[in-house]
Design a protein around this motif. Sequence first.
Motif, short mmCIF file in Angstrom:
data_model
loop_
_atom_site.label_atom_id
_atom_site.label_comp_id
_atom_site.label_asym_id
_atom_site.label_seq_id
_atom_site.Cartn_x
_atom_site.Cartn_y
_atom_site.Cartn_z
N LEU A 71 0.84 -1.20 0.00
CA LEU A 71 0.00 0.00 0.00
C LEU A 71 0.88 1.25 0.00
CD1 LEU A 71 -2.77 -1.02 2.58
CD2 LEU A 71 -2.96 -0.92 0.08
N PRO A 72 0.48 2.29 -0.73
CA PRO A 72 1.34 3.48 -0.86
C PRO A 72 1.44 4.28 0.44
CG PRO A 72 -0.79 3.87 -1.90
CD PRO A 72 -0.76 2.42 -1.53
N LEU A 73 2.66 4.71 0.74
CA LEU A 73 2.92 5.58 1.87
C LEU A 73 3.41 6.95 1.40
CD1 LEU A 73 4.79 3.08 4.25
CD2 LEU A 73 2.40 3.84 4.41
N ALA A 74 4.24 6.97 0.36
CA ALA A 74 4.72 8.23 -0.22
C ALA A 74 4.79 8.05 -1.73
CB ALA A 74 6.09 8.60 0.34
N VAL A 75 4.08 8.90 -2.47
CA VAL A 75 3.99 8.78 -3.92
C VAL A 75 4.23 10.15 -4.55
CG1 VAL A 75 2.39 6.84 -3.79
CG2 VAL A 75 1.49 9.17 -3.88
N ASN A 76 4.25 10.18 -5.89
CA ASN A 76 4.42 11.42 -6.64
C ASN A 76 3.11 11.72 -7.37
OD1 ASN A 76 7.24 11.50 -5.97
ND2 ASN A 76 7.55 9.93 -7.52
N ARG A 77 2.55 12.87 -7.10
CA ARG A 77 1.28 13.26 -7.73
C ARG A 77 1.55 14.28 -8.83
NH1 ARG A 77 -2.12 17.43 -6.53
NH2 ARG A 77 -1.17 17.85 -4.50
N PRO A 78 1.01 14.05 -10.05
CA PRO A 78 1.17 15.06 -11.11
C PRO A 78 0.55 16.38 -10.67
CG PRO A 78 0.36 12.99 -12.00
CD PRO A 78 0.28 12.87 -10.51
N ALA A 79 1.21 17.47 -11.01
CA ALA A 79 0.72 18.79 -10.59
C ALA A 79 1.18 19.83 -11.60
CB ALA A 79 1.24 19.12 -9.19
N TYR A 80 0.61 21.01 -11.47
CA TYR A 80 0.98 22.16 -12.30
C TYR A 80 1.63 23.21 -11.42
CZ TYR A 80 -2.24 19.94 -15.56
OH TYR A 80 -2.86 19.04 -16.39
N GLY A 81 2.70 23.80 -11.94
CA GLY A 81 3.40 24.83 -11.20
C GLY A 81 3.72 26.02 -12.09
N ILE A 157 4.63 16.49 -7.40
CA ILE A 157 4.85 16.85 -6.01
C ILE A 157 4.66 15.61 -5.15
CG2 ILE A 157 4.17 19.24 -6.31
CD1 ILE A 157 1.52 18.58 -5.02
N ARG A 158 5.35 15.60 -4.01
CA ARG A 158 5.28 14.46 -3.11
C ARG A 158 3.94 14.46 -2.37
NH1 ARG A 158 8.14 9.89 -3.73
NH2 ARG A 158 9.17 9.11 -1.84
N HIS A 159 3.36 13.29 -2.28
CA HIS A 159 2.06 13.15 -1.62
C HIS A 159 2.10 11.97 -0.67
CE1 HIS A 159 -2.16 12.88 -0.78
NE2 HIS A 159 -2.32 11.77 -1.47
N TYR A 160 1.54 12.18 0.52
CA TYR A 160 1.53 11.15 1.57
C TYR A 160 0.08 10.78 1.88
CZ TYR A 160 6.31 12.84 2.02
OH TYR A 160 7.59 13.22 1.75
N PRO A 161 -0.42 9.67 1.31
CA PRO A 161 -1.84 9.33 1.47
C PRO A 161 -2.27 9.16 2.92
CG PRO A 161 -0.82 8.00 -0.26
CD PRO A 161 0.29 8.72 0.44
N GLY A 162 -1.35 8.74 3.80
CA GLY A 162 -1.72 8.51 5.19
C GLY A 162 -1.72 9.74 6.06
N GLY A 163 -1.24 10.87 5.54
CA GLY A 163 -1.27 12.12 6.28
C GLY A 163 -0.43 12.11 7.55
N GLU A 164 -0.96 12.75 8.60
CA GLU A 164 -0.21 12.98 9.83
C GLU A 164 0.26 11.69 10.50
OE1 GLU A 164 -2.08 15.54 12.61
OE2 GLU A 164 -2.60 17.06 11.12
N ALA A 165 -0.50 10.61 10.36
CA ALA A 165 -0.17 9.37 11.06
C ALA A 165 1.22 8.86 10.70
CB ALA A 165 -1.22 8.30 10.75
N PHE A 166 1.74 9.24 9.53
CA PHE A 166 3.03 8.72 9.07
C PHE A 166 4.09 9.82 8.95
CE2 PHE A 166 -0.37 6.03 7.68
CZ PHE A 166 0.09 4.75 7.97
#
Length: 648
Positions: A71-81, A157-166
């Motif tokens: 299960l993903p803990l830290a992934v890369n989300r496509p984004a615009y900058g 950009i880096r994305h953490y699906p579990g949020g604060e818990a991790f």
Amino acid sequence: MHASRLQQLRFERRALLLGGLQLLAGGVLLGRMAWLTVREGDMLAAAAEDNRVALRLVPPRRGLLVDATGLPLAVNRPAYGVELVPSLAGDLDAALDRVGRIVPLSAEERAELLETAKTMRGSGALRIASDIGWEAYAALNVELADMAGLQPVRTYIRHYPGGEAFAHALGYVGKPTRKQWQETGDPLFLDPGFRVGKEGAERGLEARLRGTPGAERVEVNARGRILRQLDSRPDMPGETIRLTIDRGLQAHLAAFLGEQSASVVVIDCLTGAIKCLLSMPAFDPDIFSNRIPSAMWKAMQADEKKPLLPKATQGLYVPGSTFKMVTALAALAEGVPPTDTVGCSGRYTVGGRSWHCHRRGGHGRVAMERAIAVSCNVFFYATARRIGNEAVADMARMLGLGQTFPQLPIPSLRAGIVPDAAWKRKRFGSEWTVADTLNTAIGQGALFVSPLQLAVMTARIASGRMVEPGLLADVAPAAFPPLPIPPDWLDVVRRGMRDVVNAPGGTARRARLPIAGIELAGKTGTAQVRIISAAERRRGVRRNESLPWRLRDHGLFVGFAPADRPRYAVAVVVEHGMSGARAAAPIARQAMTYIYARERAEAELARLEADRARRRAAAEAARRAAAEAAAAAAAAPAAAPPVALPQP
């Protein structure tokens, strides 16, 4: 006729001279053009190409972090900058004004951008924002198409699906510091979209997660706007790394903790795999991986619950009675029979000074196994004085206290303190005393340990092996050597820990598991954070509930399950929880319930969250009623003062 003839000759000479000069100049120019075309054409063509074509590094996509099941803990989300090249933008303030109409910038962000731009050289780009959304990206491309130096970009950009818990286990990413760039000299560190690991596993596994940058040749116009891609070399993403963390377990326990300031560590006793490494409260790592608002940063620094501190690995606590198994094993190693008894009257006196047991009337005569179950201080005072503190300190280190576990990919682990005579002499320049021995025997005094160390200690006692904690699931588990402690001695301590939870008189009866055939063995601990004076004892020690939160005792619990065939060890520390039995033991119970009966644990959490919601609603209703009453009282006309009547 003669005069006119002379004028005509002068005119013809001058015309001939001027014509010659013109021919000479034309010849020089033609020659120079031929020279440039023939001899320097390649160089000038290259210069023109340099003005038209730009070479750009492409930051590599960071490797993924996943849990033990994938299960993903830290992934890369496509984004615009959006980026801006200050050297092309001209008036940077005016440029930011124009961008700010589409991508709002706070005064703080604007000041930071202007300050960063002062340190930039050449054609370096300034990252204005990293996650602006499609609408803003499209607007920038349409409304500001003529703006020099503006570069709307597609990025990740880096994305953490579990949020604060991790947040504390994984850490977060951020821009490299100037010092990091100076140390490496890597031009990639200057790219505005490049990020490096800042804390936790992101930092500890940086070399494997970073990947290899790509490159691209792009055509640009005079304003620096990219027109089209001419050629590219793709980046090579970093590795996907599987951690031992159980995402479901850790997220569940984070929700169970609620607003408590606490840490939980769960370790597989057979493999050393860390299944949970939780510190709460924490922060949103998605925000920290971009630009942290200074107001948020200051608020977190000032928060007494310390959300920026990874408590599980860097928090240091007096272990209290969770340390008593160490003293017991040290005594067995020194030849003290487990059947020897000590009489407990509620206090232990040495040289006119008394050390108290938590039960005022005492426990009577107790042997080692029962002393662990009822947490009799006097037994451990007498036993430690009998064997000396060096034996206790040596056993503590053997069980993992005072260690930093360098194999873990987590930076800045703290060793804590296992005090002995040499430490005190070096630290304070004074000699070790009997009082120091007695305090250490029950986990008080100068003894400081981390929750991770407590979990390792418990796993070693439970398994009888030198368990080493691990966080990388793809690393084959080592064959841990056995502890140099006879199994019979360990059985005495394990039985005492089983009775703590499951026998009459045990200090953690509420931690019993609601699962048939599986028992939890454990030990409670309450760690003082203030000194209780003799005068206060005479007056009556103030209850924890009457003290400010920061002065209340910490609550601790360590345990393992199943008690008869240990597989998982757990350590829980609830800051200022007042009691290990009331605050910490239920969390350990919930962890083991989730592992062995997940549906039951989820149902319990649902009931708890519903109760919390009802309490919040009631508190909000009471607050509104009080506010309305205060407003009504303020609006009511003041009562007229009484009229004084004349005396007859």
